[in-house]
Design a protein around this motif. Structure first.
Motif, mmCIF file in Angstrom:
data_model
loop_
_atom_site.group_PDB
_atom_site.id
_atom_site.type_symbol
_atom_site.label_atom_id
_atom_site.label_comp_id
_atom_site.label_asym_id
_atom_site.label_seq_id
_atom_site.Cartn_x
_atom_site.Cartn_y
_atom_site.Cartn_z
ATOM 1 N N MET A 1 -34.548 -26.389 25.778
ATOM 2 C CA MET A 1 -34.632 -26.932 27.127
ATOM 3 C C MET A 1 -33.507 -27.926 27.356
ATOM 4 O O MET A 1 -33.132 -28.645 26.435
ATOM 5 C CB MET A 1 -35.948 -27.687 27.339
ATOM 6 C CG MET A 1 -37.177 -26.855 27.369
ATOM 7 S SD MET A 1 -38.607 -27.915 27.687
ATOM 8 C CE MET A 1 -39.789 -26.709 28.205
ATOM 9 N N ALA B 1 -34.738 -27.761 32.730
ATOM 10 C CA ALA B 1 -35.835 -26.924 32.242
ATOM 11 C C ALA B 1 -37.078 -27.769 31.973
ATOM 12 O O ALA B 1 -38.196 -27.375 32.313
ATOM 13 C CB ALA B 1 -35.420 -26.175 30.984
ATOM 14 N N ARG C 1 -38.575 -28.780 35.356
ATOM 15 C CA ARG C 1 -39.292 -27.659 35.965
ATOM 16 C C ARG C 1 -40.640 -27.434 35.264
ATOM 17 O O ARG C 1 -41.650 -27.159 35.921
ATOM 18 C CB ARG C 1 -38.460 -26.385 35.888
ATOM 19 C CG ARG C 1 -37.242 -26.387 36.785
ATOM 20 C CD ARG C 1 -36.477 -25.095 36.660
ATOM 21 N NE ARG C 1 -35.218 -25.128 37.364
ATOM 22 C CZ ARG C 1 -34.433 -24.068 37.550
ATOM 23 N NH1 ARG C 1 -34.795 -22.881 37.070
ATOM 24 N NH2 ARG C 1 -33.296 -24.178 38.186
ATOM 25 N N THR D 1 -40.674 -23.351 31.149
ATOM 26 C CA THR D 1 -39.337 -22.960 31.592
ATOM 27 C C THR D 1 -38.343 -23.374 30.522
ATOM 28 O O THR D 1 -38.331 -24.530 30.090
ATOM 29 C CB THR D 1 -38.979 -23.638 32.922
ATOM 30 O OG1 THR D 1 -39.997 -23.323 33.890
ATOM 31 C CG2 THR D 1 -37.633 -23.175 33.434
ATOM 32 N N TYR D 2 -37.530 -22.428 30.093
ATOM 33 C CA TYR D 2 -36.591 -22.668 29.002
ATOM 34 C C TYR D 2 -35.171 -22.376 29.465
ATOM 35 O O TYR D 2 -34.950 -21.797 30.522
ATOM 36 C CB TYR D 2 -36.943 -21.767 27.808
ATOM 37 C CG TYR D 2 -38.349 -21.974 27.309
ATOM 38 C CD1 TYR D 2 -38.686 -23.109 26.575
ATOM 39 C CD2 TYR D 2 -39.351 -21.041 27.570
ATOM 40 C CE1 TYR D 2 -39.980 -23.303 26.112
ATOM 41 C CE2 TYR D 2 -40.646 -21.230 27.107
ATOM 42 C CZ TYR D 2 -40.947 -22.358 26.379
ATOM 43 O OH TYR D 2 -42.227 -22.562 25.921
ATOM 44 N N PHE D 3 -34.205 -22.772 28.614
ATOM 45 C CA PHE D 3 -32.806 -22.470 28.895
ATOM 46 C C PHE D 3 -32.325 -21.474 27.856
ATOM 47 O O PHE D 3 -32.414 -21.722 26.650
ATOM 48 C CB PHE D 3 -31.941 -23.729 28.857
ATOM 49 C CG PHE D 3 -30.523 -23.469 29.241
ATOM 50 C CD1 PHE D 3 -30.172 -23.338 30.571
ATOM 51 C CD2 PHE D 3 -29.542 -23.306 28.284
ATOM 52 C CE1 PHE D 3 -28.865 -23.061 30.944
ATOM 53 C CE2 PHE D 3 -28.227 -23.042 28.642
ATOM 54 C CZ PHE D 3 -27.891 -22.914 29.967
ATOM 55 N N TYR E 1 -31.786 -20.250 33.182
ATOM 56 C CA TYR E 1 -33.180 -20.645 32.994
ATOM 57 C C TYR E 1 -34.069 -19.409 33.015
ATOM 58 O O TYR E 1 -33.762 -18.431 33.686
ATOM 59 C CB TYR E 1 -33.614 -21.608 34.103
ATOM 60 C CG TYR E 1 -32.807 -22.877 34.083
ATOM 61 C CD1 TYR E 1 -33.066 -23.857 33.134
ATOM 62 C CD2 TYR E 1 -31.771 -23.075 34.977
ATOM 63 C CE1 TYR E 1 -32.297 -25.014 33.082
ATOM 64 C CE2 TYR E 1 -31.005 -24.227 34.936
ATOM 65 C CZ TYR E 1 -31.279 -25.187 33.986
ATOM 66 O OH TYR E 1 -30.515 -26.317 33.930
#
Length: 121
Positions: free
Chosen positions: A37, A41, A44, A52-54, A61
């Motif tokens: 993250m 992220a 969010r 929510t990840y990167f 995202y």
């Protein structure tokens, strides 16, 4: 909107501006997956309760389960003592791993303690 500056100041990011994110199943404590993250992220995730990840590979995202239906409803987020890892306690629906397994840690057991050692612990 952006991540609260006080929280952002506590994060220790890697050279790419990311912190490690560990997803753990609510109720069982089972570790499901590890992802990354950045501040956005995490913001969010905190505001939507959707993990929510990167993506380091795609540089974008992604919301867990957005395309697969295997969602993570976030129940709690904790920051570790060093500020370099966040722990997400989630309600996982479906598989957490991109391979279709329940957890990313099902396949390769590298070491396990004999039963007698576990009972002495």
């Amino acid at each position: 909107m952006s991540l609260d500056p006080t929280l952002a100041g506590r994060l220790k990011r890697n050279q790419d501006g990311l912190v490690c994110a560990v997803a753990q199943q609510h109720g069982t404590g089972e570790v499901l997956m590890v992802a990354w993250m950045d501040d956005e992220a995490l913001h969010r995730t905190l505001t939507t309760r959707k993990a929510t990840y990167f993506s380091r590979g795609r540089q974008c995202y992604w919301v867990k389960g957005e395309s697969s239906g295997h969602t993570q409803r976030v129940l709690e987020v904790r920051l570790d003592c060093d500020g370099d890892t966040v722990l997400l306690t989630v309600d996982q629906v479906g598989a957490a791993c991109h391979t279709g397994e329940h957890t990313c840690f099902d396949a390769d057991v590298l070491l396990t303690a004999p039963v007698d050692e576990v009972s002495r612990a």
